[in-house]
Design a protein around this motif. Structure first.
Motif, short mmCIF file in Angstrom:
data_model
loop_
_atom_site.label_atom_id
_atom_site.label_comp_id
_atom_site.label_asym_id
_atom_site.label_seq_id
_atom_site.Cartn_x
_atom_site.Cartn_y
_atom_site.Cartn_z
N THR A 56 1.06 -1.56 0.18
CA THR A 56 -0.23 0.02 0.21
C THR A 56 0.69 0.86 -0.39
O THR A 56 0.52 2.32 0.08
CB THR A 56 -1.34 0.19 1.18
N THR A 57 2.27 0.96 0.15
CA THR A 57 3.33 2.49 0.07
C THR A 57 3.33 2.61 -1.64
O THR A 57 3.26 1.93 -1.73
CB THR A 57 4.10 2.04 1.03
N LYS A 58 2.92 4.47 -1.65
CA LYS A 58 3.75 4.67 -2.38
C LYS A 58 4.84 5.87 -2.42
O LYS A 58 5.05 5.80 -1.87
CB LYS A 58 2.29 5.97 -3.50
N ILE A 59 5.92 5.77 -3.50
CA ILE A 59 6.84 6.34 -2.93
C ILE A 59 6.74 7.88 -4.20
O ILE A 59 6.15 7.53 -5.54
CB ILE A 59 8.23 6.06 -4.06
N PRO A 60 6.21 9.14 -3.66
CA PRO A 60 6.15 10.54 -3.78
C PRO A 60 7.14 10.62 -4.95
O PRO A 60 8.90 10.26 -4.36
CB PRO A 60 5.98 11.46 -2.84
N THR A 61 6.74 10.61 -5.79
CA THR A 61 8.15 11.07 -7.37
C THR A 61 8.21 13.03 -7.31
O THR A 61 7.13 13.84 -6.95
CB THR A 61 7.67 11.52 -8.52
#
Length: 119
Positions: A56-61
């Motif tokens: 569920t973790t997204k890496i912010p760009t």
């Protein structure tokens, strides 16, 4: 010669014993079920609190703007001219140095031409 043969026999015996011990170690480890990947699992409750659910973790760009504007060519040329002091006249000492180098090169070329037949 006898020493050489005895040393070879001893070194071969040592290698055989070392290989046997390594094989026995791997066999015993596999029998008792030692898995090095299981050793890295977290066992304390404090450590499990900090685990992250990667599904569920997204890496912010980061928002990086594209560089589309280029400085005009004249501005760049003026900047280079200013940085390298190209508008200033050449110092007289520098002119003398260049002239002396040119003379020495001409002398060298003349001596080479004289040394070579048919020139």
């Amino acid at each position: 010669m006898n020493r050489l043969f005895s040393w070879l026999q001893n070194s071969q015996f040592r290698a055989l014993v070392t290989a046997s011990l390594i094989a026995v170690t791997f066999l015993i480890a596999s029998v008792f079920g030692y898995n090095p990947l299981e050793a890295t699992a977290l066992t304390t409750p404090e450590a499990t609190q900090y685990q992250v659910d990667h599904s569920t973790t997204k890496i912010p760009t980061p928002n990086i703007p594209e560089i589309t504007s280029k400085p005009p060519l004249k501005e760049t040329a003026n900047n280079v001219r200013e940085k390298l002091n190209l508008d200033q006249p050449i110092a007289p000492e520098t002119k003398e140095f260049i002239h002396s180098i040119e003379e020495s090169i001409q002398e060298t070329v003349e001596s080479v031409k004289q040394a070579l037949p048919g020139s």
